[in-house]
Design a protein around this motif. Structure first.
Motif, PDB file in Angstrom:
ATOM      1  N   GLN A   1      -9.662  -1.086 -16.609  1.00 42.04           N
ATOM      2  CA  GLN A   1      -9.456  -2.092 -15.981  1.00 42.04           C
ATOM      3  C   GLN A   1      -7.819  -2.218 -15.398  1.00 42.04           C
ATOM      4  O   GLN A   1      -7.292  -2.759 -14.704  1.00 42.04           O
ATOM      5  N   GLN A   2      -6.681  -2.458 -16.689  1.00 41.41           N
ATOM      6  CA  GLN A   2      -5.440  -2.133 -15.963  1.00 41.41           C
ATOM      7  C   GLN A   2      -5.125  -1.054 -14.669  1.00 41.41           C
ATOM      8  O   GLN A   2      -3.888  -1.443 -14.122  1.00 41.41           O
ATOM      9  N   ARG A   3      -5.513  -0.553 -14.572  1.00 37.73           N
ATOM     10  CA  ARG A   3      -5.506   0.943 -13.342  1.00 37.73           C
ATOM     11  C   ARG A   3      -5.841   0.287 -12.376  1.00 37.73           C
ATOM     12  O   ARG A   3      -5.485   0.575 -11.444  1.00 37.73           O
ATOM     13  N   ASP A   4      -6.878  -0.347 -12.088  1.00 33.75           N
ATOM     14  CA  ASP A   4      -7.591  -1.177 -11.361  1.00 33.75           C
ATOM     15  C   ASP A   4      -6.320  -2.504 -11.102  1.00 33.75           C
ATOM     16  O   ASP A   4      -6.168  -2.751  -9.534  1.00 33.75           O
ATOM     17  N   ARG A   5      -5.685  -2.918 -11.359  1.00 37.76           N
ATOM     18  CA  ARG A   5      -5.252  -4.027 -11.201  1.00 37.76           C
ATOM     19  C   ARG A   5      -4.049  -3.859 -10.719  1.00 37.76           C
ATOM     20  O   ARG A   5      -3.355  -4.160  -9.684  1.00 37.76           O
ATOM     21  N   LEU A   6      -3.709  -2.510 -11.350  1.00 32.15           N
ATOM     22  CA  LEU A   6      -1.925  -2.166 -10.853  1.00 32.15           C
ATOM     23  C   LEU A   6      -2.772  -1.582  -9.454  1.00 32.15           C
ATOM     24  O   LEU A   6      -1.484  -1.751  -8.722  1.00 32.15           O
ATOM     25  N   LYS A   7      -3.172  -1.002  -9.102  1.00 26.65           N
ATOM     26  CA  LYS A   7      -3.979  -0.965  -8.149  1.00 26.65           C
ATOM     27  C   LYS A   7      -3.673  -1.429  -6.863  1.00 26.65           C
ATOM     28  O   LYS A   7      -3.488  -1.390  -5.534  1.00 26.65           O
ATOM     29  N   GLN A   8      -4.509  -2.600  -6.713  1.00 26.23           N
ATOM     30  CA  GLN A   8      -4.257  -4.444  -6.464  1.00 26.23           C
ATOM     31  C   GLN A   8      -3.114  -4.444  -6.190  1.00 26.23           C
ATOM     32  O   GLN A   8      -2.717  -4.879  -5.199  1.00 26.23           O
ATOM     33  N   TYR A   9      -1.815  -4.014  -7.630  1.00 23.93           N
ATOM     34  CA  TYR A   9      -0.634  -4.833  -7.234  1.00 23.93           C
ATOM     35  C   TYR A   9      -0.278  -3.604  -5.679  1.00 23.93           C
ATOM     36  O   TYR A   9       1.100  -4.547  -5.217  1.00 23.93           O
ATOM     37  N   GLN A  10       0.222  -2.439  -6.341  1.00 25.17           N
ATOM     38  CA  GLN A  10       0.494  -1.820  -4.695  1.00 25.17           C
ATOM     39  C   GLN A  10      -0.164  -2.218  -3.853  1.00 25.17           C
ATOM     40  O   GLN A  10       0.739  -2.316  -3.170  1.00 25.17           O
ATOM     41  N   LYS A  11      -1.361  -2.009  -3.337  1.00 20.29           N
ATOM     42  CA  LYS A  11      -1.569  -2.868  -1.897  1.00 20.29           C
ATOM     43  C   LYS A  11      -0.937  -4.275  -1.531  1.00 20.29           C
ATOM     44  O   LYS A  11      -0.290  -3.998  -0.437  1.00 20.29           O
ATOM     45  N   ARG A  12      -0.670  -4.526  -2.604  1.00 13.87           N
ATOM     46  CA  ARG A  12       0.246  -6.320  -2.321  1.00 13.87           C
ATOM     47  C   ARG A  12       1.362  -6.179  -1.435  1.00 13.87           C
ATOM     48  O   ARG A  12       2.418  -6.299  -1.127  1.00 13.87           O
ATOM     49  N   ILE A  13       2.047  -5.226  -2.772  1.00 13.45           N
ATOM     50  CA  ILE A  13       3.265  -4.619  -2.410  1.00 13.45           C
ATOM     51  C   ILE A  13       3.399  -4.298  -0.733  1.00 13.45           C
ATOM     52  O   ILE A  13       5.000  -4.507  -0.430  1.00 13.45           O
TER      53      ILE A  13
ATOM     54  N   SER B   1      10.878  -0.050  -5.025  1.00 16.06           N
ATOM     55  CA  SER B   1      11.432   0.263  -6.128  1.00 16.06           C
ATOM     56  C   SER B   1      10.088   0.218  -7.288  1.00 16.06           C
ATOM     57  O   SER B   1       9.284   0.668  -8.194  1.00 16.06           O
ATOM     58  N   LEU B   2      10.123  -0.642  -6.819  1.00 15.83           N
ATOM     59  CA  LEU B   2       9.129  -1.590  -7.661  1.00 15.83           C
ATOM     60  C   LEU B   2       7.723  -0.722  -7.811  1.00 15.83           C
ATOM     61  O   LEU B   2       6.461  -0.878  -8.633  1.00 15.83           O
ATOM     62  N   LEU B   3       7.282  -0.731  -6.446  1.00 11.46           N
ATOM     63  CA  LEU B   3       6.014   0.278  -5.989  1.00 11.46           C
ATOM     64  C   LEU B   3       5.979   1.684  -6.690  1.00 11.46           C
ATOM     65  O   LEU B   3       5.154   2.222  -7.183  1.00 11.46           O
ATOM     66  N   THR B   4       7.639   2.348  -6.932  1.00  8.93           N
ATOM     67  CA  THR B   4       7.963   3.421  -7.321  1.00  8.93           C
ATOM     68  C   THR B   4       7.478   3.780  -8.944  1.00  8.93           C
ATOM     69  O   THR B   4       6.668   4.333  -9.269  1.00  8.93           O
ATOM     70  N   ASN B   5       8.439   2.351  -9.302  1.00 10.57           N
ATOM     71  CA  ASN B   5       7.456   2.065 -10.854  1.00 10.57           C
ATOM     72  C   ASN B   5       6.346   1.786 -10.979  1.00 10.57           C
ATOM     73  O   ASN B   5       5.888   2.333 -12.423  1.00 10.57           O
ATOM     74  N   ALA B   6       5.307   1.390 -10.816  1.00  8.32           N
ATOM     75  CA  ALA B   6       4.086   0.960 -10.574  1.00  8.32           C
ATOM     76  C   ALA B   6       3.497   2.351 -10.178  1.00  8.32           C
ATOM     77  O   ALA B   6       2.170   2.809 -11.292  1.00  8.32           O
ATOM     78  N   ASP B   7       3.759   3.461  -9.328  1.00  2.00           N
ATOM     79  CA  ASP B   7       2.865   4.736  -9.104  1.00  2.00           C
ATOM     80  C   ASP B   7       3.223   5.369 -10.345  1.00  2.00           C
ATOM     81  O   ASP B   7       2.712   5.954 -11.029  1.00  2.00           O
ATOM     82  N   LYS B   8       4.969   5.385 -11.310  1.00  3.76           N
ATOM     83  CA  LYS B   8       4.449   6.020 -12.631  1.00  3.76           C
ATOM     84  C   LYS B   8       3.761   5.216 -14.116  1.00  3.76           C
ATOM     85  O   LYS B   8       2.694   6.195 -14.214  1.00  3.76           O
ATOM     86  N   GLN B   9       3.795   4.357 -13.875  1.00  2.00           N
ATOM     87  CA  GLN B   9       2.482   3.318 -14.367  1.00  2.00           C
ATOM     88  C   GLN B   9       1.092   3.616 -13.855  1.00  2.00           C
ATOM     89  O   GLN B   9       1.021   3.531 -15.134  1.00  2.00           O
ATOM     90  N   LEU B  10       0.586   4.336 -13.561  1.00  2.00           N
ATOM     91  CA  LEU B  10      -0.394   4.219 -12.669  1.00  2.00           C
ATOM     92  C   LEU B  10      -0.557   5.993 -13.498  1.00  2.00           C
ATOM     93  O   LEU B  10      -2.148   5.535 -14.287  1.00  2.00           O
TER      94      LEU B  10
ATOM     95  N   LEU C   1      -1.036   5.463 -16.915  1.00  2.00           N
ATOM     96  CA  LEU C   1      -2.753   5.269 -17.271  1.00  2.00           C
ATOM     97  C   LEU C   1      -3.334   6.023 -17.218  1.00  2.00           C
ATOM     98  O   LEU C   1      -4.770   5.873 -18.044  1.00  2.00           O
ATOM     99  N   GLU C   2      -3.220   6.489 -16.310  1.00  2.00           N
ATOM    100  CA  GLU C   2      -5.089   7.804 -15.637  1.00  2.00           C
ATOM    101  C   GLU C   2      -4.743   8.964 -16.462  1.00  2.00           C
ATOM    102  O   GLU C   2      -5.522   9.213 -17.151  1.00  2.00           O
ATOM    103  N   LYS C   3      -3.992   9.223 -16.617  1.00  2.00           N
ATOM    104  CA  LYS C   3      -3.059  10.741 -18.736  1.00  2.00           C
ATOM    105  C   LYS C   3      -3.808   9.472 -18.845  1.00  2.00           C
ATOM    106  O   LYS C   3      -5.013  10.730 -20.112  1.00  2.00           O
ATOM    107  N   LEU C   4      -3.760   8.627 -19.249  1.00  2.00           N
ATOM    108  CA  LEU C   4      -3.614   8.833 -21.033  1.00  2.00           C
ATOM    109  C   LEU C   4      -5.209   8.191 -21.260  1.00  2.00           C
ATOM    110  O   LEU C   4      -6.346   8.361 -22.377  1.00  2.00           O
ATOM    111  N   ALA C   5      -6.023   7.657 -19.785  1.00  2.00           N
ATOM    112  CA  ALA C   5      -7.803   7.767 -19.713  1.00  2.00           C
ATOM    113  C   ALA C   5      -8.099   9.019 -19.871  1.00  2.00           C
ATOM    114  O   ALA C   5      -9.196   9.085 -20.603  1.00  2.00           O
ATOM    115  N   ALA C   6      -7.922   9.455 -19.699  1.00  2.00           N
ATOM    116  CA  ALA C   6      -8.062  11.444 -19.151  1.00  2.00           C
ATOM    117  C   ALA C   6      -8.361  11.881 -20.836  1.00  2.00           C
ATOM    118  O   ALA C   6      -9.108  12.476 -21.336  1.00  2.00           O
ATOM    119  N   ASP C   7      -7.030  11.703 -21.465  1.00  2.00           N
ATOM    120  CA  ASP C   7      -6.608  12.158 -22.673  1.00  2.00           C
ATOM    121  C   ASP C   7      -7.093  11.204 -23.865  1.00  2.00           C
ATOM    122  O   ASP C   7      -8.553  12.133 -24.681  1.00  2.00           O
TER     123      ASP C   7
END
Length: 217
Positions: free
Chosen positions: A29-41, A76-85, A88-94
């Motif tokens: 869910q956090q990943r999906d919200r972060l993707k929506q945030y990236q689209k807005r940015i 720069s916010l978009l770059t940070n969002a990419d790192k956070q995304l 999140l994906e790595k943590l969910a997969a693990d």
């Protein structure tokens, strides 16, 4: 009234959703919200770029510069969002892989428990006893075969083989198809015709001889 306000007699089934499942769901869910945030940015970046371009056309260079600074900060916010995304994906997969490992370990645990029960049911002494009895039975049968072989002479062996051949011949004779003893209708008619022709021929020969004798006389 008691039935309405009393506790229900039905027991609720235990939930199959584990804490790990809830954690994975929250991460997704956090990943999906972060993707929506990236689209807005990304949309905002494109809008700021177009506005800056429009301001330059209007001669409002300071306004254009301010919009480009804002655009740079959002990048720069978009770059940070990419790192956070990515995190999140790595943590969910693990976490999902860890759940798979837990299920595998649980299966191994159940398998080992079942195998232990089987081993407990089997007594080593009993197994050894069964193997000894089997070995003794085989050895005894071999001794009987050897005695029977020694008792029979060469002539006896030949008689046995002859009797075996006779039995095989009887079996083959039984399996052969039977030949019908009655003659076929067509063959019987042909034979009758041949006999009639022979009789006619003999009669003609006898008649000719009789005429010849009369003539000579």
């Amino acid at each position: 009234m008691g039935a309405l306000f009393g506790k229900s007699s039905k027991k609720t089934a235990p939930s199959r959703i584990t804490e790990q499942d809830k954690a994975v769901l929250q991460l997704k869910q956090q990943r999906d919200r972060l993707k929506q945030y990236q689209k807005r940015i990304e949309l905002q970046l494109e809008n700021d770029r177009q506005l800056a371009k429009k301001c330059l056309q209007q001669g409002r260079k300071d306004r254009a510069k301010l919009l480009l600074r804002k655009k740079k900060y959002q990048e720069s916010l978009l770059t940070n969002a990419d790192k956070q995304l990515e995190n999140l994906e790595k943590l969910a997969a693990d976490l999902e892989f860890a759940q798979v490992e837990m299920k595998v370990l649980d299966g191994l645990k159940q398998g080992n428990a079942a195998l232990k029960k089987v081993h407990d049911m089997l007594d080593i002494n009993e197994v050894e006893k069964i193997m000894d009895e089997t070995r003794e039975g085989i050895e005894k049968q071999q001794e009987i075969d050897a005695i029977l072989t020694d008792v029979l002479t060469t002539e006896d062996e030949e008689d046995v083989l002859a009797e075996l051949d006779a039995l095989e011949a009887e079996e083959q004779a039984v399996n052969l198809p039977t030949v019908p003893s009655e003659e076929l209708p067509a063959a019987a008619e042909e034979e009758a015709d041949e006999e009639e022709k022979e009789q006619t021929k003999a009669t003609k020969t006898a008649s000719s001889k009789a005429k010849k004798v009369l003539v000579e006389a």
